[in-house]
Scaffold this active site. Structure first.
Site, PDB file in Angstrom:
ATOM      1  N   GLU A 145       0.159  -2.541  12.599  1.00 42.16           N
ATOM      2  CA  GLU A 145       0.288  -4.001  12.695  1.00 42.16           C
ATOM      3  C   GLU A 145       0.517  -4.500  14.120  1.00 42.16           C
ATOM      4  O   GLU A 145       0.709  -5.695  14.329  1.00 42.16           O
ATOM      5  CB  GLU A 145       1.426  -4.478  11.781  1.00 42.16           C
ATOM      6  CG  GLU A 145       1.133  -4.210  10.332  1.00 42.16           C
ATOM      7  CD  GLU A 145       2.312  -4.472   9.412  1.00 42.16           C
ATOM      8  OE1 GLU A 145       3.403  -4.780   9.908  1.00 42.16           O
ATOM      9  OE2 GLU A 145       2.131  -4.355   8.186  1.00 42.16           O
TER      10      GLU A 145
ATOM     11  N   LYS B 137       2.408   0.670  16.158  1.00 39.11           N
ATOM     12  CA  LYS B 137       3.628   0.688  15.373  1.00 39.11           C
ATOM     13  C   LYS B 137       3.711   1.975  14.564  1.00 39.11           C
ATOM     14  O   LYS B 137       4.790   2.489  14.317  1.00 39.11           O
ATOM     15  CB  LYS B 137       3.600  -0.518  14.441  1.00 39.11           C
ATOM     16  CG  LYS B 137       4.847  -0.781  13.651  1.00 39.11           C
ATOM     17  CD  LYS B 137       4.648  -2.007  12.750  1.00 39.11           C
ATOM     18  CE  LYS B 137       5.809  -2.218  11.826  1.00 39.11           C
ATOM     19  NZ  LYS B 137       5.466  -3.065  10.667  1.00 39.11           N
ATOM     20  N   GLN B 138       2.557   2.468  14.139  1.00 41.68           N
ATOM     21  CA  GLN B 138       2.566   3.573  13.184  1.00 41.68           C
ATOM     22  C   GLN B 138       1.213   4.271  13.158  1.00 41.68           C
ATOM     23  O   GLN B 138       0.243   3.794  13.726  1.00 41.68           O
ATOM     24  CB  GLN B 138       2.877   3.029  11.795  1.00 41.68           C
ATOM     25  CG  GLN B 138       1.789   2.123  11.232  1.00 41.68           C
ATOM     26  CD  GLN B 138       2.320   1.272  10.093  1.00 41.68           C
ATOM     27  OE1 GLN B 138       2.848   0.198  10.324  1.00 41.68           O
ATOM     28  NE2 GLN B 138       2.202   1.757   8.885  1.00 41.68           N
TER      29      GLN B 138
ATOM     30  N   TRP C 224       0.828  -1.222   0.000  1.00 40.19           N
ATOM     31  CA  TRP C 224       0.000   0.000   0.000  1.00 40.19           C
ATOM     32  C   TRP C 224       0.853   1.260   0.000  1.00 40.19           C
ATOM     33  O   TRP C 224       0.367   2.353  -0.263  1.00 40.19           O
ATOM     34  CB  TRP C 224      -0.931   0.013   1.223  1.00 40.19           C
ATOM     35  CG  TRP C 224      -0.215   0.290   2.533  1.00 40.19           C
ATOM     36  CD1 TRP C 224       0.926  -0.298   2.989  1.00 40.19           C
ATOM     37  CD2 TRP C 224      -0.597   1.241   3.536  1.00 40.19           C
ATOM     38  NE1 TRP C 224       1.274   0.201   4.213  1.00 40.19           N
ATOM     39  CE2 TRP C 224       0.354   1.143   4.581  1.00 40.19           C
ATOM     40  CE3 TRP C 224      -1.652   2.137   3.664  1.00 40.19           C
ATOM     41  CZ2 TRP C 224       0.281   1.926   5.734  1.00 40.19           C
ATOM     42  CZ3 TRP C 224      -1.726   2.910   4.817  1.00 40.19           C
ATOM     43  CH2 TRP C 224      -0.761   2.806   5.833  1.00 40.19           C
ATOM     44  N   ASP C 225       2.149   1.099   0.298  1.00 45.84           N
ATOM     45  CA  ASP C 225       3.085   2.214   0.283  1.00 45.84           C
ATOM     46  C   ASP C 225       2.915   3.053  -0.988  1.00 45.84           C
ATOM     47  O   ASP C 225       3.000   4.278  -0.950  1.00 45.84           O
ATOM     48  CB  ASP C 225       4.528   1.699   0.323  1.00 45.84           C
ATOM     49  CG  ASP C 225       4.808   0.757   1.479  1.00 45.84           C
ATOM     50  OD1 ASP C 225       3.873   0.038   1.881  1.00 45.84           O
ATOM     51  OD2 ASP C 225       5.949   0.713   1.962  1.00 45.84           O
TER      52      ASP C 225
END
Lengths: 752, 752
Positions: free
Chosen positions: A477, A587-588, A350-351
């Site tokens: 994640e 995580k993000q 998806w980046d």
């Protein structure tokens, strides 16, 4: 010459770690071919090297056995193949082998020249017996002739005359890199190509190879241009001998061509044709074309920060890498590591849509279009993937892939990231909003929107009047298989609404035949899309006034990010997934990302509170995180914080802050730093309601500027301490909102 | 003779499927050694066979690579090893080889004699040339001398005199079974043993082998007793020749001994000693001892259903298999398939505690004690496993294991089933309640309770005053990684309370030193246990009046079990796990099981509503399900339904209803059928508050009876249409509640 297009290392270290890192940092690529910056002459035998030449989208299949077989689990993956090795150039001077690891290196410089599109290695060397030479290697992968890789070597004896021998190799017997100790690269050695044939045609040697399992083919061809006293051939190896006088320079050019069977049905004929053409056009032609291409590129995407030259170089480095990494045809996409290394095995994530496509949508539309078309070419695989996951309809885009089939071996943080289908839909919509190009929607965009919308209908279910999407994983994640992930649901809502909207628009324009025929979508189905979107369950916590990341996030054990010890990061390497899932630890960016891309879904107050909440529990263990926090901090007027987050991400690869740049660059982060300036500090938004800017200027900068394409126009923005200048460089008049106030942009607007 | 102890197949099919099934059904085992009922003479070469001799708890290590490496994921597993093959006995008559697949089989019978503890195969055979013989094989694995496997062969020529040759083999070069097409057995061939040495000692041949990775050792020894005219030896093979007259019977006895290094530090000496002892004691001695052992066994656990002889046989078959399967020392447990096959690779699961231990607790206390001790021997591994899972304290018992380390490759339905730690605690408590034996609590039980209680404290967290247990999987593997699984939370509550109670009791008795020293548990910690138990979050849905299986179960898409198509079952073979997780669909009893084992936690009304709700969504794809539904239906007075559920499970293996009995028996289901009578129809409960019965009688039966041990007493129950008789067979007076009314049981009570 603008030195801010030059990235240079002088007297660089010869440690193995640094060499591996520089193999990545100085790699050459053009979206089709990628060559790691390995030394032509090699390293000492006890050194580790990731020596590779890759073709974007060219793959073999490797087994990926599951510890326990379960229905639908993925048991094989595609991997980007290391193709032929045409890098080898060995130099002998009066019988002494040139190497940076013998004799004495008096001076050494590595350079990436982003205006001319070359890398070079310039060495002043004294041999063990005292012979001094200047040797300069210059490498280029051509943006003009994509299959071309060109190495120039200039050798000048300083203090002697004598004999120089150059041995140039062309090797087909190569393997992919593997390291059983690092989970982020392949852990096992597999042979992926087999040489089928070697052909000599005039000065060229041509090697034909096939991949072992995917049965794809490629040809590599090599020819040389040089004036040698004596030449001989040994298989695919060529040897050139020169009698040189002190001060005289030997010029040596090695042309390599790589053609694969994906793009070139007649890959062998094409390869032979191109190697001859390249040699006859000559090196200067390609240097000129390269510069010309890059002048246009920089003109379209110029970016500049006055007050931080290093940052300007880092930013340009990032954009240059995006250019090097992005596929230039619908057969390829942008790998997580570009074409710079084998990390993540060359897979597309998806980046692309969420971190890199924005740059291309704003500056290089052809590339953006190709990226969408690439997703369209794999739509049938995405539908097949939906079936594997149990769905009766719709397209579930693979979490990681090269040719379209899912390659994720651990589905809770792989296939469960259904949001990738929404991300792709989002990118289709973003491209439309920036270009108002309905033809791409008609050609493929609307079909993608319909099939992804169908997926949401099949995943979700109504419960007490709300539309729920259960058992999916959001971008974060560290919490997997959750119910009603805010990011996913908000995106699904947008996807569903735009599926309906796109069909309506195309119908009004008389362009809807293709999508209606291909999908058979009915009015009733479109109405169901709307109903689901209207009823979408977007979790909101009344007490905290924030959007919980998912239904149960807030009931979990709190783990404040500032208490995470340095040696525990990234947490995923130190804690069992289940342990992480049981905590409020991210995580993000997840909800915060939703607050950026779909900012109108919530009030500013909610976004502000959410931002503060998730800041406390986010470790930024992913390179995709800080840029998003920077953007939202800018939006919230927290400029210092935005600047802090931005600084962490812009120089990631140049400073190897994640310690794994040797495996390849972090392309998404590079796109993210661009976004952090343009969407973050610049506050650019392109929505259905129109174009807007909301610029802020970090304390440490004097000014910054960038330009972008919007509809038929090109617009530049210069943000200074006391004012912002917005200039219509070309195109028709535009309505633009700047800091909340609407303006007609005819020539230039100056805002205090 | 009571024919209800005989299970017999006459003129059984010679199809490969039937042979594989019968290898399981007629296997011999004694809790230590297990021998599949392979033909001594083998099958035709194109037939598949799972030929095996196993030792309970004897394992090798096999790699189990994860598709994606993540922290703490299990990458190797133990597997029950196929040891030496001493089954081979080949028979030649006048040069013709005996085989059921040549000549003509005039009569054939296979028999399991559960009173005498033997299996036999009785054949009337006509050779291709017309020679007729009766051949009878009788096999026994001794309950008296556990390492002994004895085969008797009687051969009687009917219509000829001539020469008979018997070749008896002893093979060390064996492999485990594998089938790449079936996910439920090993998919790859690995060699697990290596023969180190062969010794000849008198008439015996002894083979010493070592496992490849775990480096365990075993010795197998073989000796024969027979009167042959001529004998010769060829390595470990022995050949016997006889000159026989019509009507005369040859008697041939083959003694095998298997000693492993886990139980027998001097396994070789022990093996040689035992083979000599066995041969000198002679076959009759072992037949007698076997019958004696089984008379006692049946006396303790007699069970009888008047009105359904087939069912009585099936029930006895099940209890007999439990006896064959259960480890007889603390080094072993009960594998999911007993010692009858390689399904689930010989692993021990929660099946032991929740489905099989109740039978032993009520009838064979030494075995029950050993099972608890076995869990105690692996307590350190369970603590280590907790650390792997990220916990700071406590014991997380492995979901599947042989020697104590986790072997689950897919953690969402493996390690995430934390309830196994609660199940083990539950079994410790159940044993105490049935026996009032505080010494076992003092020796190891209380320590298990403390360490498992510590785990709950570490997994859980308080949220708004409630104690939550997040991201675990309950017994129902069709919904994984959920929050507040009702079963798990209710069990954790019980575990926490009993940890405190057990320490208090032991303190009062002056028996607490060991547990206090070993665990260092403090009063403050015990108080924290009580607080967590008191605050335990037990999900309850006001609207439906039921306990939801977990926090989000009821918001998922409903999938009524009756709509599941036959060809889709078991669902796990036809749907991606994520698809299942997204639905209200259950593989097996989960909340309903909690309503049985912890029935006082909820009102009868809630249990009734829950039962009705989960009935709608349970597919019973697990063999552990219907027996529990039967028990709860009995409790709710739904006797017809209880009978229906019971019928489905009691004959599972005899009728191969799950189509995989070839891989081994379903031991847990066997225990479950016992429970369905004793706890279900009989309504037996043993709680802190005392002993109670609440018998019901299914329509189709005339009566049934069973007996059980309680404290120092043995009690029998006979349930008839018009009355129930409860008899104190021995022991002191007991207080007993029957159908809600309290009685003093002195000799016999008759209740209408």
């Amino acid at each position: 010459m603008d030195t801010k297009y030059i990235f240079q290392k002088e007297n660089f270290s010869l440690s193995n770690d640094e060499l591996l890192l520089d193999e990545t940092l100085f790699h050459n690529a053009n979206g089709y071919i990628g060559v790691r910056s390995n030394y032509e002459e090699g390293y000492p035998t006890n050194f580790k090297t990731i020596r590779g030449m890759y073709l974007n989208g060219f793959y073999d299949i490797a087994p990926m056995k599951q510890a326990e077989k379960l229905c639908g689990l993925i048991e094989e993956k595609q991997i980007m193949v290391n193709t032929a090795d045409t890098q080898g150039i060995l130099i002998e001077i009066n019988g002494e082998s040139f190497s940076l690891f013998s004799g004495e290196v008096l001076k050494r410089t590595r350079t990436l020249d982003m205006l001319n599109g070359t890398t070079s290695r310039d060495i002043l060397w004294r041999s063990p017996s005292g012979l001094e030479l200047n040797i300069k290697f210059t490498r280029l992968t051509s943006f003009y002739m994509l299959p071309l890789f060109l190495v120039k070597v200039h050798i000048t004896p300083i203090n002697f005359s004598g004999t120089i021998k150059i041995t140039s190799t062309h090797i087909g017997d190569v393997m992919n890199f593997f390291d059983p100790t690092d989970p982020r690269v392949a852990g096992e050695s597999h042979r992926h190509i087999e040489v089928k044939n070697v052909i000599h045609d005039g000065n060229a040697t041509i090697l034909h190879a096939e991949t072992i399992t995917s049965k794809l083919n490629f040809c590599s061809a090599v020819s040389h241009k040089t004036k040698a006293a004596r030449t001989k051939a040994d298989g695919t190896t060529k040897i050139f001998e020169y009698d040189v006088n002190k001060g005289e320079t030997i010029e040596f050019y090695k042309f390599s061509i790589l053609c694969d069977s994906i793009r070139y049905p007649d890959y062998m004929d094409e390869c032979i044709y191109l190697i001859k053409t390249a040699a006859s056009l000559g090196e200067s032609y390609f240097y000129d074309k390269q510069s010309e291409y890059l002048r246009k590129f920089w003109d379209n995407c110029s970016i500049d920060v006055d007050g931080d030259d290093d940052l300007t170089i880092a930013l340009r480095y990032n954009l240059y890498q995006l250019l090097q990494s992005a596929g230039k045809d619908p057969n390829s996409n942008i790998a997580a590591k570009g074409l710079s290394g084998e990390g993540y095995e060359g897979h597309y994530f998806w980046d692309t849509e969420m971190y890199m496509q924005p740059f291309f949508t704003l500056t290089e539309r052809e590339t953006a279009k190709n990226l969408i078309r690439n997703r369209y070419t794999i739509l049938e695989h995405a539908k097949q993937n939906a079936k594997i996951l149990g769905h009766k309809q719709g397209a579930a885009y693979p979490w990681r892939t090269i040719m379209g089939r899912e390659c994720s071996g651990y589905f809770p943080s792989g296939s469960a990231q259904y949001h990738i289908s929404g991300d792709i839909a989002y990118a289709v919509i973003a491209y439309y909003l920036a270009t108002k190009d309905k033809s791409l929607l008609a050609e493929c965009g609307a079909e993608i929107l319909i099939e992804t919308a169908r997926l949401w209908i099949d995943i979700g279910n109504y419960c007490e009047g709300k539309f729920h999407i259960n058992e999916v994983t959001g971008p974060d994640e560290y919490t997997c298989l959750v119910n009603n992930n805010y990011y996913t649901n908000a995106l699904a809502q947008y996807n569903l609404n735009w599926a309906v909207k796109s069909v309506q628009m195309l119908k009004e324009m008389g362009l809807a035949d293709h999508v209606l025929n291909k999908t058979g979508v009915t009015d009733a189905e479109l109405a169901a899309f709307t109903s689901a979107a209207d009823a979408m369950n977007l979790p909101f916590d009344e007490k905290l006034g924030i959007n919980p990341q998912d239904d149960s996030f807030l009931q979990k054990k709190m783990w404040e990010a500032h208490t995470v010890k340095e040696e525990e990061t990234p947490l995923l390497l130190h804690y069992h997934p289940m342990y992480l899932y049981r905590h409020q630890i991210c995580k993000q960016a997840d909800t915060v990302l939703a607050h950026f891309i779909l900012e109108d879904t919530q009030s500013l107050e909610t976004i502000e509170k959410s931002f503060a909440y998730y800041e406390r529990v986010t470790t930024h263990d992913s390179s995709l995180s800080t840029c998003i926090f920077s953007i939202v901090a800018s939006k919230l007027g927290q400029v210092d914080k935005a600047y802090k987050y931005f600084g962490d991400s812009a120089k990631m690869d140049l400073f190897n802050t994640h310690k794994n740049t040797k495996d390849g660059i972090h392309t998404a982060n590079m796109g993210g730093t661009y976004m952090a300036i343009v969407y973050g500090f610049g506050g650019l938004r392109i929505k259905e309601s129109g174009l807007s800017l909301c610029p802020v200027l970090p304390e440490k900068w004097n000014s910054y500027n960038f330009s972008f394409l919007y509809e038929d126009a090109k617009i530049s923005v210069k943000v200074m301490r006391d004012k912002t200048l917005v200039t219509l460089l070309h195109g028709t008049e535009k309505q633009i909102t700047i800091k909340g106030k609407s303006y007609a942009l005819i020539n230039e607007i100056e805002v205090q």
